[in-house]
Design a protein around this motif. Structure first.
Motif, PDB file in Angstrom:
ATOM      1  N   GLY A   8      10.260   9.319  -2.732  1.00  0.00           N
ATOM      2  CA  GLY A   8      11.296   9.319  -3.763  1.00  0.00           C
ATOM      3  C   GLY A   8      11.265   8.083  -4.639  1.00  0.00           C
ATOM      4  N   PHE A   9      11.825   8.249  -5.829  1.00  0.00           N
ATOM      5  CA  PHE A   9      11.800   7.185  -6.839  1.00  0.00           C
ATOM      6  C   PHE A   9      12.595   5.962  -6.382  1.00  0.00           C
ATOM      7  CE2 PHE A   9      13.176   5.522 -11.110  1.00  0.00           C
ATOM      8  CZ  PHE A   9      11.921   5.097 -11.489  1.00  0.00           C
ATOM      9  N   LYS A  10      13.731   6.171  -5.718  1.00  0.00           N
ATOM     10  CA  LYS A  10      14.565   5.052  -5.259  1.00  0.00           C
ATOM     11  C   LYS A  10      13.807   4.171  -4.267  1.00  0.00           C
ATOM     12  CE  LYS A  10      17.727   5.480  -2.040  1.00  0.00           C
ATOM     13  NZ  LYS A  10      18.967   5.802  -1.265  1.00  0.00           N
ATOM     14  N   ARG A  11      13.118   4.794  -3.323  1.00  0.00           N
ATOM     15  CA  ARG A  11      12.369   4.022  -2.332  1.00  0.00           C
ATOM     16  C   ARG A  11      11.204   3.269  -2.983  1.00  0.00           C
ATOM     17  NH1 ARG A  11      16.029   3.620   1.509  1.00  0.00           N
ATOM     18  NH2 ARG A  11      16.573   5.593   2.507  1.00  0.00           N
ATOM     19  N   LYS A  12      10.567   3.898  -3.951  1.00  0.00           N
ATOM     20  CA  LYS A  12       9.470   3.224  -4.656  1.00  0.00           C
ATOM     21  C   LYS A  12       9.975   1.978  -5.379  1.00  0.00           C
ATOM     22  CE  LYS A  12       6.314   7.142  -5.515  1.00  0.00           C
ATOM     23  NZ  LYS A  12       6.886   8.100  -4.567  1.00  0.00           N
ATOM     24  N   LEU A  13      11.092   2.115  -6.086  1.00  0.00           N
ATOM     25  CA  LEU A  13      11.649   0.966  -6.808  1.00  0.00           C
ATOM     26  C   LEU A  13      12.035  -0.157  -5.851  1.00  0.00           C
ATOM     27  CD1 LEU A  13      13.967   2.581  -9.528  1.00  0.00           C
ATOM     28  CD2 LEU A  13      11.791   1.401  -9.879  1.00  0.00           C
ATOM     29  N   ALA A  14      12.662   0.212  -4.737  1.00  0.00           N
ATOM     30  CA  ALA A  14      13.091  -0.795  -3.765  1.00  0.00           C
ATOM     31  C   ALA A  14      11.885  -1.535  -3.187  1.00  0.00           C
ATOM     32  CB  ALA A  14      13.899  -0.144  -2.650  1.00  0.00           C
ATOM     33  N   LEU A  15      10.806  -0.796  -2.920  1.00  0.00           N
ATOM     34  CA  LEU A  15       9.622  -1.409  -2.340  1.00  0.00           C
ATOM     35  C   LEU A  15       8.911  -2.307  -3.344  1.00  0.00           C
ATOM     36  CD1 LEU A  15       8.405  -1.358   0.446  1.00  0.00           C
ATOM     37  CD2 LEU A  15       6.916   0.524  -0.266  1.00  0.00           C
ATOM     38  N   ILE A  16       8.879  -1.886  -4.609  1.00  0.00           N
ATOM     39  CA  ILE A  16       8.308  -2.742  -5.653  1.00  0.00           C
ATOM     40  C   ILE A  16       9.068  -4.068  -5.719  1.00  0.00           C
ATOM     41  CG2 ILE A  16       8.043  -3.048  -8.153  1.00  0.00           C
ATOM     42  CD1 ILE A  16       7.470  -0.038  -8.319  1.00  0.00           C
ATOM     43  N   ALA A  28       0.074  -0.221   8.665  1.00  0.00           N
ATOM     44  CA  ALA A  28       1.262   0.599   8.394  1.00  0.00           C
ATOM     45  C   ALA A  28       0.770   2.028   8.206  1.00  0.00           C
ATOM     46  CB  ALA A  28       1.993   0.097   7.152  1.00  0.00           C
ATOM     47  N   GLU A  29       0.752   2.770   9.300  1.00  0.00           N
ATOM     48  CA  GLU A  29       0.114   4.096   9.289  1.00  0.00           C
ATOM     49  C   GLU A  29       0.971   5.163   8.614  1.00  0.00           C
ATOM     50  OE1 GLU A  29      -0.823   4.970  13.340  1.00  0.00           O
ATOM     51  OE2 GLU A  29      -2.171   3.253  13.565  1.00  0.00           O
ATOM     52  N   THR A  30       2.286   5.051   8.733  1.00  0.00           N
ATOM     53  CA  THR A  30       3.187   6.064   8.175  1.00  0.00           C
ATOM     54  C   THR A  30       4.338   5.370   7.453  1.00  0.00           C
ATOM     55  OG1 THR A  30       4.697   6.189  10.074  1.00  0.00           O
ATOM     56  CG2 THR A  30       2.675   7.504  10.194  1.00  0.00           C
ATOM     57  N   TRP A  31       5.151   6.170   6.767  1.00  0.00           N
ATOM     58  CA  TRP A  31       6.329   5.614   6.121  1.00  0.00           C
ATOM     59  C   TRP A  31       7.282   5.023   7.152  1.00  0.00           C
ATOM     60  CZ3 TRP A  31       8.319   3.482   2.162  1.00  0.00           C
ATOM     61  CH2 TRP A  31       9.709   3.397   1.998  1.00  0.00           C
ATOM     62  N   THR A  56       0.820  -1.222   0.000  1.00  0.00           N
ATOM     63  CA  THR A  56       0.000   0.000   0.000  1.00  0.00           C
ATOM     64  C   THR A  56       0.846   1.261   0.000  1.00  0.00           C
ATOM     65  OG1 THR A  56      -0.125   0.089   2.425  1.00  0.00           O
ATOM     66  CG2 THR A  56      -1.825  -1.184   1.290  1.00  0.00           C
ATOM     67  N   TRP A  57       2.168   1.110   0.283  1.00  0.00           N
ATOM     68  CA  TRP A  57       3.048   2.287   0.342  1.00  0.00           C
ATOM     69  C   TRP A  57       3.896   2.466  -0.918  1.00  0.00           C
ATOM     70  CZ3 TRP A  57       3.520   6.475   3.356  1.00  0.00           C
ATOM     71  CH2 TRP A  57       2.728   6.509   4.504  1.00  0.00           C
ATOM     72  N   ILE A  58       3.728   1.620  -1.910  1.00  0.00           N
ATOM     73  CA  ILE A  58       4.562   1.735  -3.116  1.00  0.00           C
ATOM     74  C   ILE A  58       4.399   3.104  -3.771  1.00  0.00           C
ATOM     75  CG2 ILE A  58       4.846   0.906  -5.484  1.00  0.00           C
ATOM     76  CD1 ILE A  58       4.395  -1.938  -4.397  1.00  0.00           C
ATOM     77  N   THR A  59       3.171   3.546  -3.936  1.00  0.00           N
ATOM     78  CA  THR A  59       2.947   4.835  -4.614  1.00  0.00           C
ATOM     79  C   THR A  59       3.233   6.025  -3.707  1.00  0.00           C
ATOM     80  OG1 THR A  59       0.594   4.781  -4.001  1.00  0.00           O
ATOM     81  CG2 THR A  59       1.212   3.852  -6.150  1.00  0.00           C
ATOM     82  N   ARG A  60       3.358   5.789  -2.390  1.00  0.00           N
ATOM     83  CA  ARG A  60       3.547   6.890  -1.442  1.00  0.00           C
ATOM     84  C   ARG A  60       4.951   6.929  -0.849  1.00  0.00           C
ATOM     85  NH1 ARG A  60      -0.931   5.913   2.878  1.00  0.00           N
ATOM     86  NH2 ARG A  60      -0.525   3.711   2.374  1.00  0.00           N
ATOM     87  N   THR A  75       9.510   1.352   7.439  1.00  0.00           N
ATOM     88  CA  THR A  75      10.937   1.170   7.744  1.00  0.00           C
ATOM     89  C   THR A  75      11.130   0.213   8.921  1.00  0.00           C
ATOM     90  OG1 THR A  75      11.205   3.014   9.328  1.00  0.00           O
ATOM     91  CG2 THR A  75      11.350   3.543   6.977  1.00  0.00           C
ATOM     92  N   VAL A  76      10.222   0.240   9.894  1.00  0.00           N
ATOM     93  CA  VAL A  76      10.299  -0.694  11.021  1.00  0.00           C
ATOM     94  C   VAL A  76      10.047  -2.115  10.540  1.00  0.00           C
ATOM     95  CG1 VAL A  76       9.197  -1.407  13.180  1.00  0.00           C
ATOM     96  CG2 VAL A  76       9.724   1.002  12.790  1.00  0.00           C
ATOM     97  N   ILE A  77       9.063  -2.285   9.650  1.00  0.00           N
ATOM     98  CA  ILE A  77       8.802  -3.603   9.067  1.00  0.00           C
ATOM     99  C   ILE A  77      10.033  -4.088   8.304  1.00  0.00           C
ATOM    100  CG2 ILE A  77       7.430  -4.857   7.358  1.00  0.00           C
ATOM    101  CD1 ILE A  77       5.087  -2.962   8.060  1.00  0.00           C
ATOM    102  N   GLY A  78      10.573  -3.219   7.450  1.00  0.00           N
ATOM    103  CA  GLY A  78      11.695  -3.613   6.608  1.00  0.00           C
ATOM    104  C   GLY A  78      12.962  -3.904   7.378  1.00  0.00           C
ATOM    105  N   PHE A  79      13.149  -3.237   8.511  1.00  0.00           N
ATOM    106  CA  PHE A  79      14.351  -3.452   9.315  1.00  0.00           C
ATOM    107  C   PHE A  79      14.130  -4.533  10.377  1.00  0.00           C
ATOM    108  CE2 PHE A  79      17.201  -1.429  12.796  1.00  0.00           C
ATOM    109  CZ  PHE A  79      18.209  -2.356  12.553  1.00  0.00           C
ATOM    110  N   LEU A  80      13.221  -4.304  11.302  1.00  0.00           N
ATOM    111  CA  LEU A  80      13.133  -5.169  12.475  1.00  0.00           C
ATOM    112  C   LEU A  80      12.306  -6.431  12.259  1.00  0.00           C
ATOM    113  CD1 LEU A  80      12.836  -2.408  15.209  1.00  0.00           C
ATOM    114  CD2 LEU A  80      14.858  -3.714  14.532  1.00  0.00           C
ATOM    115  N   ILE A  81      11.212  -6.335  11.531  1.00  0.00           N
ATOM    116  CA  ILE A  81      10.430  -7.555  11.297  1.00  0.00           C
ATOM    117  C   ILE A  81      11.157  -8.470  10.327  1.00  0.00           C
ATOM    118  CG2 ILE A  81       8.278  -8.448  10.315  1.00  0.00           C
ATOM    119  CD1 ILE A  81       6.860  -6.102  11.626  1.00  0.00           C
ATOM    120  N   ASP A  82      11.790  -7.890   9.313  1.00  0.00           N
ATOM    121  CA  ASP A  82      12.595  -8.724   8.418  1.00  0.00           C
ATOM    122  C   ASP A  82      13.784  -9.333   9.161  1.00  0.00           C
ATOM    123  OD1 ASP A  82      10.825  -8.011   6.489  1.00  0.00           O
ATOM    124  OD2 ASP A  82      12.320  -7.457   5.005  1.00  0.00           O
ATOM    125  N   ALA A  83      14.354  -8.589  10.098  1.00  0.00           N
ATOM    126  CA  ALA A  83      15.458  -9.122  10.897  1.00  0.00           C
ATOM    127  C   ALA A  83      14.988 -10.312  11.727  1.00  0.00           C
ATOM    128  CB  ALA A  83      16.019  -8.033  11.810  1.00  0.00           C
TER     129      ALA A  83
END
Length: 331
Positions: A81-89, A135-138, A74-78, A142-150
Motif C-alpha cells: 500500500g501507498f501509506k506503508r511505502k511513504l512511511a518506509l521512505i 529481510a525475507e518478507t514484509w 529494499t522493501w520500499i517498492t514492495r 515489521t519486526v525490524i521497525g517494532f522490536l529492533i527499533d525498540a
C-alpha cells in the motif's frame, strides 16, 4: 590542538601525535567533572582511552544507521500500500540522516569521515549484528521497525544522558525521530498479528527468526564485556548490556504475548525474586562470528556500501571543487 593526548593538524583535523599516558592531575579533574554531571566538549582535555572508546562507539553507531537502512530500503517498492511505502521512505531517509549526525559527532574527536568509511569497508570498524540478516518478507520489516527499533531506543535514550556533549545532542534528536519509527513499526506489526491466519503465520515466522539476533543486539553478558566498567564510570555508556536487555524484555515481551504470539525460547521467564529475565544462551559464538564478518548478509551489506562509495566519488569531488571555487572568488 585538542586534549586527550592528540595534537591535530588545523587543516586536515587529523592527529599528528599521540601521548601514551594521561596526565594524572588532568585525569583527576576530568573524572571530577564527569562525577559532577558536566558535559565534555571537543576542545576539553580528555583521557586517551575516553577519546578512543567514544570514536569506536559513535562511528559504529553511525555505520549501523546507514547499513541498517539497507534491508528496509529494499522493501520500499514492495511495501503493501501507498501509506506503508511513504512511511518506509521517510524512515530510510531519517536513518541516513542519523548516520550523518553521528559521523559529525565522531569527527569532533579527530577522526575524519573518510577514515571511518575506510575502516568500515576494510572490516576494521564494526556495526550492529542485527543488520547482517535478510529481510525475507514484509513481516521481517515489521519486526525490524517494532522490536529492533525498540531495542535501539532503549540503548539511545540511556546514552543520551552521557558525558560527551556532541554525542548526547545528536542522540536527543535521533531519539525523537526513532519514537516515530517505533510507532510505524508497531502499527504494521499489529496489523499482521491481528490479521488473517496467513498474516499471523508470517509474523510468527519472522519473530522466530529474528529473536536470537535481537537478544544479541545489546552485546555480550556484562561478565564478559571488556569495556563496560570504565565506559560506565566515564558515562560513555549509561547502562550495562544486561540491564538494557532486561529493560527491553520487561517492556516488550508482554506486548508480544498479548497479541497471542509466542517466543522461540522455552527458557524465557521472569525470576520472581530478582525481577530479572532469564533466558536460554543465545549462542554468543554466533554473535562473534556475525560481527566479525561471518553473518548471512555481511558481504552483501559491505558490497552495497563499497558500490555507493565508489560510484558516489565523482559527486563528492564535484561538491568539494565547487566549494573551493566559492571560497576563493575571482576579483
Amino acid at each position: 590542538m585538542y586534549g586527550g593526548g592528540y595534537i591535530f593538524d588545523e587543516q586536515s583535523k587529523r592527529p599528528l601525535q599521540t601521548q601514551l599516558e594521561d596526565d594524572p592531575v588532568k585525569l583527576a579533574d576530568f573524572e571530577r567533572r564527569i562525577a559532577a554531571g558536566e558535559k565534555i566538549e571537543p576542545g576539553d582535555w580528555m583521557p586517551v582511552d575516553y577519546r578512543k572508546q567514544l570514536i569506536r562507539l559513535i562511528e559504529q553507531h553511525a555505520h549501523s544507521e546507514i547499513i541498517g537502512a539497507l534491508p528496509e530500503g529494499t522493501w520500499i517498492t514492495r511495501a503493501p500500500g501507498f501509506k506503508r511505502k511513504l512511511a518506509l521512505i521517510a524512515k530510510v531517509q531519517d536513518e541516513i540522516g542519523h548516520g550523518q549526525l553521528l559521523y559529525n559527532a565522531a569527527e569532533t574527536l579527530g577522526k575524519s569521515r573518510e577514515m571511518m568509511i575506510n575502516d568500515l569497508l576494510n572490516g576494521k570498524s564494526k556495526y550492529s549484528n542485527v543488520f547482517n540478516y535478510p529481510a525475507e518478507t514484509w513481516a521481517d520489516v515489521t519486526v525490524i521497525g517494532f522490536l529492533i527499533d525498540a531495542a535501539a531506543i532503549v540503548n539511545q535514550v540511556a546514552n543520551s544522558k552521557g558525558s560527551y556533549g556532541p554525542y548526547c545532542r545528536a542522540l536527543e534528536r535521533i531519539c525523537y525521530e526513532e519514537s516515530f519509527h517505533l510507532k510505524q513499526g508497531h502499527d504494521a506489526f499489529i496489523e499482521l498479528a491481528t490479521g488473517t491466519a496467513l498474516q499471523r503465520s508470517m509474523v510468527q515466522d519472522a519473530l522466530n527468526r529474528w529473536w536470537q539476533p535481537i537478544m544479541h543486539f545489546f552485546g555480550p553478558p556484562d561478565k564478559t564485556s571488556v569495556h563496560s566498567e570504565k565506559l560506565m564510570r566515564w558515562k560513555v555508556k549509561m547502562a550495562s548490556n544486561d540491564d538494557m536487555r532486561n529493560q527491553f524484555l520487561d517492556s516488550y515481551v508482554p506486548k508480544i504475548l498479548e497479541l497471542g504470539l509466542t517466543l522461540p525460547d522455552p527458557g524465557l521467564r521472569k525470576d520472581p525474586e530478582t525481577g530479572k529475565w532469564l533466558f536460554s544462551d543465545p549462542d554468543w559464538d554466533l554473535f562473534m562470528k556475525v560481527i566479525n564478518g561471518g553473518g548471512p548478509c555481511n558481504s552483501e551489506r559491505l558490497g552495497v556500501r563499497k558500490w555507493a562509495e565508489e560510484n558516489g566519488r565523482w559527486v563528492r569531488k564535484a561538491l568539494m571543487d565547487n566549494n573551493q571555487k566559492k571560497s576563493f572568488p575571482v576579483a
